[in-house]
Write a protein that holds these residues in place. Structure first.
Motif, mmCIF file in Angstrom:
data_model
loop_
_atom_site.group_PDB
_atom_site.id
_atom_site.type_symbol
_atom_site.label_atom_id
_atom_site.label_comp_id
_atom_site.label_asym_id
_atom_site.label_seq_id
_atom_site.Cartn_x
_atom_site.Cartn_y
_atom_site.Cartn_z
ATOM 1 N N ILE A 1 1.518 3.337 10.504
ATOM 2 C CA ILE A 1 0.563 2.521 9.764
ATOM 3 C C ILE A 1 0.026 3.357 8.612
ATOM 4 O O ILE A 1 -0.434 4.486 8.812
ATOM 5 N N ARG A 2 0.085 2.819 7.406
ATOM 6 C CA ARG A 2 -0.491 3.474 6.221
ATOM 7 C C ARG A 2 -1.584 2.565 5.666
ATOM 8 O O ARG A 2 -1.346 1.382 5.410
ATOM 9 N N LEU A 3 -2.760 3.125 5.435
ATOM 10 C CA LEU A 3 -3.904 2.334 4.994
ATOM 11 C C LEU A 3 -4.604 3.008 3.827
ATOM 12 O O LEU A 3 -4.545 4.227 3.681
ATOM 13 N N ILE B 1 2.406 -1.835 7.492
ATOM 14 C CA ILE B 1 2.659 -1.808 8.925
ATOM 15 C C ILE B 1 4.154 -1.568 9.161
ATOM 16 O O ILE B 1 4.987 -2.417 8.797
ATOM 17 N N ASP B 2 4.462 -0.421 9.756
ATOM 18 C CA ASP B 2 5.854 -0.022 9.975
ATOM 19 C C ASP B 2 6.620 -0.133 8.657
ATOM 20 O O ASP B 2 6.146 0.353 7.633
ATOM 21 N N ASP B 3 7.766 -0.787 8.683
ATOM 22 C CA ASP B 3 8.540 -0.955 7.451
ATOM 23 C C ASP B 3 8.737 -2.435 7.131
ATOM 24 O O ASP B 3 9.703 -2.814 6.461
ATOM 25 N N THR B 4 7.799 -3.266 7.579
ATOM 26 C CA THR B 4 8.011 -4.707 7.450
ATOM 27 C C THR B 4 6.913 -5.472 6.723
ATOM 28 O O THR B 4 7.202 -6.309 5.872
ATOM 29 N N GLN C 1 11.721 -4.560 1.578
ATOM 30 C CA GLN C 1 11.928 -4.053 0.221
ATOM 31 C C GLN C 1 10.610 -4.038 -0.559
ATOM 32 O O GLN C 1 10.323 -3.097 -1.309
ATOM 33 N N PHE C 2 9.805 -5.082 -0.384
ATOM 34 C CA PHE C 2 8.500 -5.137 -1.031
ATOM 35 C C PHE C 2 7.636 -3.982 -0.552
ATOM 36 O O PHE C 2 6.977 -3.291 -1.334
ATOM 37 N N LEU C 3 7.636 -3.731 0.761
ATOM 38 C CA LEU C 3 6.828 -2.645 1.324
ATOM 39 C C LEU C 3 7.282 -1.286 0.816
ATOM 40 O O LEU C 3 6.451 -0.385 0.604
ATOM 41 N N ASP D 1 6.413 4.320 -0.973
ATOM 42 C CA ASP D 1 6.769 5.476 -1.792
ATOM 43 C C ASP D 1 5.551 5.974 -2.575
ATOM 44 O O ASP D 1 5.285 7.179 -2.638
ATOM 45 N N SER D 2 4.797 5.048 -3.156
ATOM 46 C CA SER D 2 3.589 5.426 -3.894
ATOM 47 C C SER D 2 2.560 6.054 -2.970
ATOM 48 O O SER D 2 1.915 7.061 -3.307
ATOM 49 N N SER D 3 2.395 5.485 -1.777
ATOM 50 C CA SER D 3 1.433 6.015 -0.816
ATOM 51 C C SER D 3 1.804 7.422 -0.384
ATOM 52 O O SER D 3 0.937 8.302 -0.294
#
Length: 200
Positions: free
Chosen positions: A25-27, A117-120, A143-145, A150-152
């Motif tokens: 999870i990245r927030l 959330i994950d890669d989805t 693909q959108f995520l 990458d930026s995160s």
């Protein structure tokens, strides 16, 4: 794409997806006011859900990474905001599945925030003019995520860990070295005159 017209709808949806997360999870949290300003229960439940997921998955290769934008002026965090990251660090200091880093934020406005959330699933939220206004949407598309992930990850590598930031700004302000200011060296006009010197 699913749209969320208000904070309760948005935070309820994010919390539901976090509970079902598999491993990562990245927030981000980049707002002018700390999370404690929310008046409804859904945002508070969301923040509890993030930490509970980290606790429940601490024995696995799970990861929660949060970027916190701390409002600053001339390199000093706003006192009204800084209390929250200080308390937050105390809350998560032994939770090794959860990490946070600080992005100094000197702009006079908030920014959009992401939840990956994950890669989805990607969640995006946007602050309104009022401190309790927020709208957002989610997109279930790897693909959108990937663009946001990458930026995160690039930002993450350049930012200061929360514990280091809190320690640095919690230290007492050192007194400047050197002679005292001229005012401190001036004689006190109310002090008594010294006795006349008598030679031997």
């Amino acid at each position: 794409m699913v749209c969320y017209p208000n904070p309760p709808a948005f935070y309820t949806a994010v919390a539901d997806h976090i509970r079902a997360a598999r491993s990562e999870i990245r927030l981000t949290y980049v707002r002018l006011h700390p999370p404690t300003h929310w008046g409804s229960t859904e945002p508070a439940s969301y923040y509890d859900t993030v930490l509970q997921w980290a606790r429940d998955n601490s024995a696995e290769c799970a990861s929660v990474r949060r970027i916190i934008g701390v409002p600053e002026r001339r390199g000093v965090p706003k006192a009204t905001y800084f209390e929250w990251p200080r308390q937050h660090q105390e809350e998560v200091k032994d939770l090794y599945t959860y990490e946070a880093r600080v992005m100094p934020w000197s702009a006079s406005c908030a920014w959009y925030n992401t939840g990956l959330i994950d890669d989805t699933v990607t969640f995006l939220s946007f602050s309104g003019a009022g401190r309790r206004q927020l709208t957002g949407f989610s997109v279930e598309n790897p693909q959108f995520l990937a663009y946001f992930a990458d930026s995160s990850d690039q930002a993450w590598g350049a930012l200061e860990p929360l514990d280091t930031y809190v320690t640095r700004h919690s230290a007492p302000t050192p007194h400047p070295a050197g002679p005292p200011p001229a005012e401190a060296r001036r004689p006190d006009p109310t002090a008594p005159e010294p006795p006349p010197h008598k030679g031997h």
